[in-house]
Design an enzyme around this catalytic site. Structure first.
Site, PDB file in Angstrom:
ATOM      1  NE  ARG A  21      -2.271  -1.783   3.462  1.00 26.20           N
ATOM      2  CZ  ARG A  21      -1.933  -2.906   3.624  1.00 26.20           C
ATOM      3  NH1 ARG A  21      -2.659  -3.904   2.438  1.00 26.20           N
ATOM      4  NH2 ARG A  21      -1.218  -3.452   4.417  1.00 26.20           N
ATOM      5  CB  THR A  22       3.642   2.595   2.259  1.00 29.54           C
ATOM      6  OG1 THR A  22       2.747   2.277   3.354  1.00 29.54           O
ATOM      7  CG2 THR A  22       4.128   3.810   2.343  1.00 29.54           C
ATOM      8  CE  LYS A  51      27.294  -3.981  -6.229  1.00 30.35           C
ATOM      9  NZ  LYS A  51      27.809  -3.259  -7.365  1.00 30.35           N
ATOM     10  NE  ARG A  70       7.492  -0.113   5.421  1.00 35.18           N
ATOM     11  CZ  ARG A  70       6.105  -0.080   5.415  1.00 35.18           C
ATOM     12  NH1 ARG A  70       5.454   0.290   4.382  1.00 35.18           N
ATOM     13  NH2 ARG A  70       5.496  -0.873   6.760  1.00 35.18           N
ATOM     14  CG  HIS A 103       4.332   3.936   8.475  1.00 33.30           C
ATOM     15  ND1 HIS A 103       3.898   4.768   7.504  1.00 33.30           N
ATOM     16  CD2 HIS A 103       4.305   2.826   7.794  1.00 33.30           C
ATOM     17  CE1 HIS A 103       3.578   3.983   6.215  1.00 33.30           C
ATOM     18  NE2 HIS A 103       3.957   2.791   6.908  1.00 33.30           N
TER      19      HIS A 103
END
Length: 136
Positions: free
Chosen positions: A47-48, A79, A100, A130
């Site tokens: 969703r986000t 890496k 995120r 959030h």
């Protein structure tokens, strides 16, 4: 969400209503044409992630998606590149970053102390913030 005032929330909700109306009547517009959003997700999200990608596209822009999670294959973090370096590098190609990350405080660390010059939007940082969901 403590970083926004009552008057700021009012502007945000008025803008959201305007955007909702625009999408319903016209599907979007081109106000963000030639703008590129970096969608950087170190955690799974449907969703986000999709909401930010759809929003930039509805306004005429485009996005670059980086999957930095364990199964992801598009991030140099595998890496050893630091989160800050990844975001600074992406700033060369993009106008704004949506981030995120699973580590609490990581988004704020990158946005305020990582040497970034372009906006970084917090799409969640582990069990911490959030803000985009908090507004729902």
């Amino acid at each position: 969400v403590t970083q926004i005032s009552t008057s700021g929330l009012l502007i945000l909700f008025q803008t959201a209503q305007s955007m909702r109306s625009l999408v319903r009547t016209k599907g979007g517009d081109s106000r963000l044409q030639h703008r590129v959003l970096a969608s950087v997700f170190y955690e799974a999200s449907t969703r986000t992630s999709c909401s930010f990608q759809a929003a930039i596209m509805r306004l005429g822009g485009t996005f670059i998606h980086v999957d930095g999670g364990k199964g992801g294959n598009t991030s140099a973090s595998k890496k050893g590149e630091s989160l800050e370096d990844t975001i600074r590098c992406l700033e060369c190609y993009t106008d704004v970053t949506v981030l995120r990350h699973p580590t609490t405080g990581s988004v704020q660390r990158v946005a305020l102390g990582g040497g970034t010059v372009k906006p970084v939007i917090n799409a969640g940082d582990g069990v911490g913030e959030h803000p985009t969901q908090a507004l729902l």
